[in-house]
Design an enzyme around this catalytic site. Structure first.
Site, PDB file in Angstrom:
ATOM      1  N   PRO A  79       0.832  -1.211   0.000  1.00 38.03           N
ATOM      2  CG  PRO A  79       0.150  -0.907   2.227  1.00 38.03           C
ATOM      3  CD  PRO A  79       0.889  -1.859   1.324  1.00 38.03           C
ATOM      4  CB  SER A 108      -2.767   3.219   0.700  1.00 34.87           C
ATOM      5  OG  SER A 108      -2.721   4.235   1.682  1.00 34.87           O
ATOM      6  CD  GLN A 129      -2.529   1.106   5.305  1.00 36.05           C
ATOM      7  OE1 GLN A 129      -2.746   1.910   4.400  1.00 36.05           O
ATOM      8  NE2 GLN A 129      -2.453   1.494   6.576  1.00 36.05           N
ATOM      9  CE1 TYR A 131      -0.746   3.727   8.722  1.00 29.51           C
ATOM     10  CE2 TYR A 131      -1.987   4.822   6.994  1.00 29.51           C
ATOM     11  CZ  TYR A 131      -0.802   4.324   7.479  1.00 29.51           C
ATOM     12  OH  TYR A 131       0.344   4.409   6.723  1.00 29.51           O
ATOM     13  CB  THR A 157      -0.082   0.134   8.869  1.00 26.91           C
ATOM     14  OG1 THR A 157      -0.311  -0.344   7.547  1.00 26.91           O
ATOM     15  CG2 THR A 157       1.296   0.761   8.943  1.00 26.91           C
ATOM     16  CE  LYS A 237       2.984  -2.070   4.571  1.00 25.52           C
ATOM     17  NZ  LYS A 237       3.359  -0.744   5.062  1.00 25.52           N
ATOM     18  CG  HIS A 261       5.616   2.898   6.862  1.00 28.56           C
ATOM     19  ND1 HIS A 261       4.501   2.700   7.646  1.00 28.56           N
ATOM     20  CD2 HIS A 261       5.214   3.765   5.890  1.00 28.56           C
ATOM     21  CE1 HIS A 261       3.489   3.424   7.181  1.00 28.56           C
ATOM     22  NE2 HIS A 261       3.896   4.084   6.110  1.00 28.56           N
ATOM     23  CB  VAL A 295      11.504  -6.058  -3.206  1.00 33.78           C
ATOM     24  CG1 VAL A 295      11.437  -7.116  -4.297  1.00 33.78           C
ATOM     25  CG2 VAL A 295      11.539  -6.702  -1.823  1.00 33.78           C
TER      26      VAL A 295
HETATM   27  C1  FNR Z   1       4.199   3.986   1.898  1.00 30.33           C
HETATM   28  N1  FNR Z   1       3.894   2.957   2.779  1.00 30.33           N
HETATM   29  C2  FNR Z   1       2.637   2.880   3.330  1.00 30.33           C
HETATM   30  N2  FNR Z   1       2.319   1.882   4.179  1.00 30.33           N
HETATM   31  C3  FNR Z   1       1.089   1.784   4.705  1.00 30.33           C
HETATM   32  O1  FNR Z   1       0.831   0.861   5.475  1.00 30.33           O
HETATM   33  N3  FNR Z   1       0.118   2.695   4.367  1.00 30.33           N
HETATM   34  C4  FNR Z   1       0.358   3.725   3.515  1.00 30.33           C
HETATM   35  O2  FNR Z   1      -0.534   4.520   3.228  1.00 30.33           O
HETATM   36  C5  FNR Z   1       1.663   3.847   2.995  1.00 30.33           C
HETATM   37  N4  FNR Z   1       1.966   4.884   2.163  1.00 30.33           N
HETATM   38  C6  FNR Z   1       3.221   4.957   1.601  1.00 30.33           C
HETATM   39  C7  FNR Z   1       3.503   5.980   0.729  1.00 30.33           C
HETATM   40  C8  FNR Z   1       4.747   6.035   0.107  1.00 30.33           C
HETATM   41  C9  FNR Z   1       5.030   7.124  -0.866  1.00 30.33           C
HETATM   42  C10 FNR Z   1       5.723   5.054   0.385  1.00 30.33           C
HETATM   43  C11 FNR Z   1       7.067   5.072  -0.295  1.00 30.33           C
HETATM   44  C12 FNR Z   1       5.456   4.046   1.282  1.00 30.33           C
HETATM   45  C13 FNR Z   1       4.872   1.867   3.021  1.00 30.33           C
HETATM   46  C14 FNR Z   1       4.723   0.783   1.954  1.00 30.33           C
HETATM   47  O3  FNR Z   1       3.546   0.043   2.161  1.00 30.33           O
HETATM   48  C15 FNR Z   1       5.883  -0.214   1.969  1.00 30.33           C
HETATM   49  O4  FNR Z   1       6.061  -0.671   3.287  1.00 30.33           O
HETATM   50  C16 FNR Z   1       7.207   0.359   1.439  1.00 30.33           C
HETATM   51  O5  FNR Z   1       6.988   1.295   0.420  1.00 30.33           O
HETATM   52  C17 FNR Z   1       8.088  -0.767   0.920  1.00 30.33           C
HETATM   53  O6  FNR Z   1       9.347  -0.303   0.586  1.00 30.33           O
HETATM   54  P1  FNR Z   1       9.796   0.102  -0.905  1.00 30.33           P
HETATM   55  O7  FNR Z   1       9.377  -1.011  -1.847  1.00 30.33           O
HETATM   56  O8  FNR Z   1       9.168   1.396  -1.233  1.00 30.33           O
HETATM   57  O9  FNR Z   1      11.291   0.195  -0.768  1.00 30.33           O
END
Ligand code: FNR
Length: 369
Positions: A79, A108, A129, A131, A157, A237, A261, A295
């Site tokens: 997400p 998300s 996902q 909150y 999360t 998560k 995150h 990844v």
């Molecule tokens: C996120 N991530 C994230 N996680 C979540 O639980 N809810 C969310 O709304 C968001 N929003 C979000 C926005 C942006 C711009 C990023 C980069 C990340 C975290 C996301 O789910 C995930 O854990 C990471 O992005 C994984 O790492 P990589 O692949 O970006 O390196």
């Protein structure tokens, strides 16, 4: 030189040229000194592969099962918030590409399309996902809507009682473009009015939003509470230690996502790939363990699976590719990762996902033994 995109990482530089600075900084940043952000990638490079040779690899099967659903590959979409800031079609483009690739997308809670809009694109495997908000009725309503919209699980999360310090967003006075909103919140709270109020007082609107609405008291009892209000499986998560993995099992979760995150919360936590194995050992096969964070290659996917992950999720490459090429960009990211993973399997002498073993990788801990 050809302009063909040949790997997932190339989308980042293209996205930077495409997006306004405030948007690109939002998608790309980690927290504080971004130590963990660099480490999420670097830790993958320290793991070595141990290929087996002279295995007949004329037929490679990259399919797998996740939460009882057969999917095309163990590569899924994490997400990430605000896809319409990357492309006008936003999460609708993402979900179309993901469904066509026959894999799983986690929507998300902070998406710019609602879960009902996502469901209306047609069939597919989607998780929601979540909150937990101070107003529990909001959480209840979101869970009920996710059930009705056909989402298959709730992904809670658990690493965000407060938002990490993303300094680029503070400097940019990050603000959601006025034509966009957190679509799932419409009708549940007066989003625009809230945001107007916040802008007067804060550097990053996202941080102010979280401060105003997220329930900082969230704890393991609430994981139980969440399970009591839904029949959907609940995954957590944001687990980074064996200790918390054991508590998650005791709380009865259906799966664990090892995640930091995307290095946007607490800086200086380890790379997810570095802690995966301790968590897998603690969980001992009782629930599936997934990983996200850094990844970017088929070899990364293989390494995570060898260390015990049931699948991986990718974050940033999705909004980057979306900004460059919309739905086609997301399709290309998923296809490139799938192809690289298949090639890795072939060169590793492995024909199916379930044949991937711990012995296929060598970590730094192995070398000091
Ligand atoms: C996120 N991530 C994230 N996680 C979540 O639980 N809810 C969310 O709304 C968001 N929003 C979000 C926005 C942006 C711009 C990023 C980069 C990340 C975290 C996301 O789910 C995930 O854990 C990471 O992005 C994984 O790492 P990589 O692949 O970006 O390196």
């Amino acid at each position: 030189m050809s302009t063909e995109i040949v790997n997932v990482d190339e989308y980042e530089a293209l996205a930077q040229r495409r997006m306004p600075k405030m948007a690109f900084d939002f998608f790309s940043s980690g927290s504080e000194d971004q130590v963990t952000l660099r480490e999420n990638r670097a830790a993958f490079t320290r793991i070595r592969l141990r290929p087996r040779i002279l295995v007949d690899v004329s037929n490679i099967d990259v399919t797998t099962s996740v939460l009882g659903f057969k999917i095309a590959m163990p590569i899924m979409v994490a997400p990430t918030a605000l896809h319409k800031m990357a492309h006008p079609d936003g999460e609708l483009a993402t979900v179309r590409a993901v469904s066509a690739a026959n894999t799983i997308m986690i929507l998300s809670a902070s998406a710019t399309c609602s879960m009902e809009e996502i469901a209306a694109t047609g069939p597919g495997l989607r998780l929601f996902q979540l909150y937990v908000y101070k107003d529990r009725n909001i959480t209840r309503t979101l869970v009920r809507r996710a059930e009705q919209a056909g989402f298959k699980a709730i992904v809670l999360t658990v690493d965000t009682p407060r938002l990490g310090r993303r300094e680029a967003d503070i400097k940019n006075r990050f603000k959601i473009p006025s034509h966009l909103s957190y679509k799932n919140m419409e009708g549940l709270m007066n989003v625009n009015k809230e945001i107007d109020k916040m802008n007067k007082t804060s550097g990053s609107e996202a941080a102010a939003w979280v401060d105003n609405h997220f329930d900082r008291s969230l704890n393991w009892k609430d994981v139980k509470w969440l399970q009591s209000i839904t029949k959907l499986p609940v995954l957590v998560k944001g687990i980074l230690t064996a200790e918390d993995a054991v508590l998650a099992l005791q709380a009865g979760v259906a799966g664990i996502m090892v995640s930091n995150h995307g290095a946007r919360q607490l800086d200086h936590v380890p790379a997810t790939i570095s802690v995966l194995e301790e968590i897998v050992k603690a969980v001992a096969g009782r629930v599936p363990v997934f990983l996200d964070g850094g990844v970017r290659r088929g070899t990364d996917v293989f390494k995570a699976l060898a260390l015990g992950a049931s699948g991986v999720f990718i974050g940033r490459p999705i909004p980057y590719a979306l900004s460059v090429d919309g739905e086609a960009g997301v399709t290309k990211v998923l296809q490139m990762l799938r192809d690289e993973f298949e090639l890795t399997m072939a060169l590793m002498g492995v024909c199916s996902v379930k044949e991937i073993r711990r012995q296929h990788v060598q970590t730094e801990q192995d070398s000091v033994k």
